[in-house]
Design a protein around this motif. Structure first.
Motif, PDB file in Angstrom:
ATOM      1  N   MET A  46     -14.024  13.247  12.555  1.00 15.75           N
ATOM      2  CA  MET A  46     -15.331  12.632  12.773  1.00 15.75           C
ATOM      3  C   MET A  46     -16.440  13.686  12.705  1.00 15.75           C
ATOM      4  SD  MET A  46     -14.858   9.462  12.907  1.00 15.75           S
ATOM      5  CE  MET A  46     -16.397   8.859  13.537  1.00 15.75           C
ATOM      6  N   HIS A  47     -16.169  14.884  13.258  1.00 13.11           N
ATOM      7  CA  HIS A  47     -17.151  15.971  13.172  1.00 13.11           C
ATOM      8  C   HIS A  47     -17.372  16.385  11.721  1.00 13.11           C
ATOM      9  CE1 HIS A  47     -17.894  16.556  17.386  1.00 13.11           C
ATOM     10  NE2 HIS A  47     -16.598  16.662  17.657  1.00 13.11           N
ATOM     11  N   ARG A  48     -16.298  16.417  10.943  1.00 21.44           N
ATOM     12  CA  ARG A  48     -16.438  16.762   9.527  1.00 21.44           C
ATOM     13  C   ARG A  48     -17.278  15.728   8.794  1.00 21.44           C
ATOM     14  NH1 ARG A  48     -10.467  18.723   7.500  1.00 21.44           N
ATOM     15  NH2 ARG A  48     -10.393  20.650   8.714  1.00 21.44           N
ATOM     16  N   ILE A  49     -17.031  14.433   9.084  1.00 27.57           N
ATOM     17  CA  ILE A  49     -17.802  13.368   8.441  1.00 27.57           C
ATOM     18  C   ILE A  49     -19.266  13.465   8.844  1.00 27.57           C
ATOM     19  CG2 ILE A  49     -18.171  10.869   8.395  1.00 27.57           C
ATOM     20  CD1 ILE A  49     -15.137  10.549   8.528  1.00 27.57           C
ATOM     21  N   ARG A  54     -24.808  14.893   7.297  1.00 29.65           N
ATOM     22  CA  ARG A  54     -26.052  15.630   7.538  1.00 29.65           C
ATOM     23  C   ARG A  54     -26.390  16.521   6.348  1.00 29.65           C
ATOM     24  NH1 ARG A  54     -23.704  17.089  12.698  1.00 29.65           N
ATOM     25  NH2 ARG A  54     -24.040  15.307  14.035  1.00 29.65           N
ATOM     26  N   ALA A  55     -25.363  17.037   5.684  1.00 32.86           N
ATOM     27  CA  ALA A  55     -25.593  17.929   4.548  1.00 32.86           C
ATOM     28  C   ALA A  55     -25.960  17.152   3.291  1.00 32.86           C
ATOM     29  CB  ALA A  55     -24.348  18.771   4.290  1.00 32.86           C
ATOM     30  N   ARG A  56     -25.654  15.876   3.242  1.00 30.98           N
ATOM     31  CA  ARG A  56     -25.932  15.062   2.065  1.00 30.98           C
ATOM     32  C   ARG A  56     -27.217  14.268   2.274  1.00 30.98           C
ATOM     33  NH1 ARG A  56     -22.492  18.101   1.103  1.00 30.98           N
ATOM     34  NH2 ARG A  56     -20.490  17.767   0.139  1.00 30.98           N
ATOM     35  N   SER A  57     -27.626  13.624   1.211  1.00 30.39           N
ATOM     36  CA  SER A  57     -28.846  12.823   1.307  1.00 30.39           C
ATOM     37  C   SER A  57     -28.569  11.467   1.956  1.00 30.39           C
ATOM     38  CB  SER A  57     -29.451  12.628  -0.081  1.00 30.39           C
ATOM     39  OG  SER A  57     -28.550  11.908  -0.903  1.00 30.39           O
ATOM     40  N   ALA A  58     -27.310  11.012   1.991  1.00 31.22           N
ATOM     41  CA  ALA A  58     -26.978   9.726   2.600  1.00 31.22           C
ATOM     42  C   ALA A  58     -26.954   9.883   4.116  1.00 31.22           C
ATOM     43  CB  ALA A  58     -25.618   9.244   2.118  1.00 31.22           C
ATOM     44  N   PRO A  59     -27.705   9.082   4.831  1.00 27.21           N
ATOM     45  CA  PRO A  59     -27.682   9.200   6.291  1.00 27.21           C
ATOM     46  C   PRO A  59     -26.402   8.613   6.875  1.00 27.21           C
ATOM     47  CG  PRO A  59     -29.207   7.484   5.613  1.00 27.21           C
ATOM     48  CD  PRO A  59     -28.697   8.148   4.365  1.00 27.21           C
ATOM     49  N   VAL A  63     -22.796   5.498   6.035  1.00 28.20           N
ATOM     50  CA  VAL A  63     -21.353   5.682   6.238  1.00 28.20           C
ATOM     51  C   VAL A  63     -20.841   4.660   7.252  1.00 28.20           C
ATOM     52  CG1 VAL A  63     -19.590   7.285   7.056  1.00 28.20           C
ATOM     53  CG2 VAL A  63     -21.438   8.113   5.607  1.00 28.20           C
ATOM     54  N   VAL A  64     -21.606   4.454   8.325  1.00 29.40           N
ATOM     55  CA  VAL A  64     -21.202   3.474   9.341  1.00 29.40           C
ATOM     56  C   VAL A  64     -21.143   2.079   8.735  1.00 29.40           C
ATOM     57  CG1 VAL A  64     -21.912   2.385  11.502  1.00 29.40           C
ATOM     58  CG2 VAL A  64     -22.030   4.864  11.268  1.00 29.40           C
ATOM     59  N   ILE A  65     -22.131   1.722   7.939  1.00 31.80           N
ATOM     60  CA  ILE A  65     -22.133   0.398   7.302  1.00 31.80           C
ATOM     61  C   ILE A  65     -20.939   0.251   6.366  1.00 31.80           C
ATOM     62  CG2 ILE A  65     -23.374  -1.030   5.624  1.00 31.80           C
ATOM     63  CD1 ILE A  65     -25.975  -0.064   6.948  1.00 31.80           C
ATOM     64  N   PHE A  69     -18.014  -2.464   6.838  1.00 29.56           N
ATOM     65  CA  PHE A  69     -17.697  -3.386   5.744  1.00 29.56           C
ATOM     66  C   PHE A  69     -16.211  -3.342   5.402  1.00 29.56           C
ATOM     67  CE2 PHE A  69     -17.153  -4.138   1.176  1.00 29.56           C
ATOM     68  CZ  PHE A  69     -17.591  -5.451   1.115  1.00 29.56           C
ATOM     69  N   LEU A  70     -15.655  -2.150   5.333  1.00 33.05           N
ATOM     70  CA  LEU A  70     -14.228  -2.034   5.016  1.00 33.05           C
ATOM     71  C   LEU A  70     -13.359  -2.648   6.104  1.00 33.05           C
ATOM     72  CD1 LEU A  70     -14.114   1.555   3.513  1.00 33.05           C
ATOM     73  CD2 LEU A  70     -13.884  -0.604   2.301  1.00 33.05           C
ATOM     74  N   VAL A  71     -13.702  -2.406   7.364  1.00 35.51           N
ATOM     75  CA  VAL A  71     -12.925  -2.982   8.469  1.00 35.51           C
ATOM     76  C   VAL A  71     -13.057  -4.498   8.462  1.00 35.51           C
ATOM     77  CG1 VAL A  71     -12.789  -3.130  10.983  1.00 35.51           C
ATOM     78  CG2 VAL A  71     -12.977  -0.904   9.885  1.00 35.51           C
ATOM     79  N   ALA A  72     -14.269  -5.011   8.244  1.00 34.26           N
ATOM     80  CA  ALA A  72     -14.469  -6.461   8.196  1.00 34.26           C
ATOM     81  C   ALA A  72     -13.697  -7.079   7.033  1.00 34.26           C
ATOM     82  CB  ALA A  72     -15.958  -6.783   8.078  1.00 34.26           C
ATOM     83  N   SER A  73     -13.661  -6.395   5.902  1.00 32.73           N
ATOM     84  CA  SER A  73     -12.889  -6.891   4.758  1.00 32.73           C
ATOM     85  C   SER A  73     -11.403  -6.939   5.081  1.00 32.73           C
ATOM     86  CB  SER A  73     -13.109  -6.005   3.536  1.00 32.73           C
ATOM     87  OG  SER A  73     -14.444  -6.028   3.151  1.00 32.73           O
ATOM     88  N   LEU A  74     -10.912  -5.926   5.737  1.00 32.10           N
ATOM     89  CA  LEU A  74      -9.499  -5.898   6.109  1.00 32.10           C
ATOM     90  C   LEU A  74      -9.173  -7.011   7.086  1.00 32.10           C
ATOM     91  CD1 LEU A  74      -6.755  -4.413   6.046  1.00 32.10           C
ATOM     92  CD2 LEU A  74      -7.571  -3.081   7.983  1.00 32.10           C
TER      93      LEU A  74
END
Length: 151
Positions: A46-49, A54-59, A63-65, A69-74
């Motif tokens: 989780m710390h790595r993620i 933080r290092a990428r442009s995606a906030p 990632v949480v969304i 979405f993946l958990v809801a799909s499963l």
């Protein structure tokens, strides 16, 4: 000429202990690796993620969304599959009950046919005779009697 170049290259670095005398090679150091349990590994992941987001442009919210979405799909897929299995089981039960009822209807129909074929013989045993000609009642001229006495 090729032989000369070869001899120059082969004599450039002398073999044996003299070669290592001028260069100090360092051996890689050994380190103790600590074994992680599953919780430590998950926290580290989780710390790595978090550091990656933080290092990428995606906030982090993207990632949480995506994870939600993946958990809801499963979960949706599992619920859909479970409902399909329940419906299949119910369908097989209904089909078996329909088959049983069809067999009961066929058995009752064969008993009714047997009773219908034995009906004339039973009527003769009781002393009944078949009708000679048909009798009909004509109700065209029939009037209902007046019972309230008003006329």
């Amino acid at each position: 000429m090729a032989a000369t170049q070869r001899s120059i290259r082969s004599h450039a670095a002398p073999a044996g202990p003299d070669r290592d005398a001028g260069h100090s090679q360092t051996r890689p150091q050994l380190a103790v690796v600590r074994r992680h349990n599953a919780t430590d590994a998950m926290v580290e992941g989780m710390h790595r993620i978090a550091s990656w987001t933080r290092a990428r442009s995606a906030p982090m919210i993207h990632v949480v969304i995506a994870v939600i979405f993946l958990v809801a799909s499963l979960v949706g897929s599992l619920l859909f599959r479970t409902k399909m299995i329940e419906n299949s089981f119910e369908q097989s039960q209904v089909e078996s009950s329909i088959f049983t009822l069809t067999q009961d209807i066929q058995a009752d129909q064969s008993r009714l046919d047997d009773l219908e074929t034995s009906l004339p013989q039973k009527a003769e045993k009781m002393g009944m005779v078949p009708a000679q000609k048909s009798i009909s009642v004509d109700l065209n001229g029939y009037k209902v009697p007046d019972t309230d006495g008003s006329k």
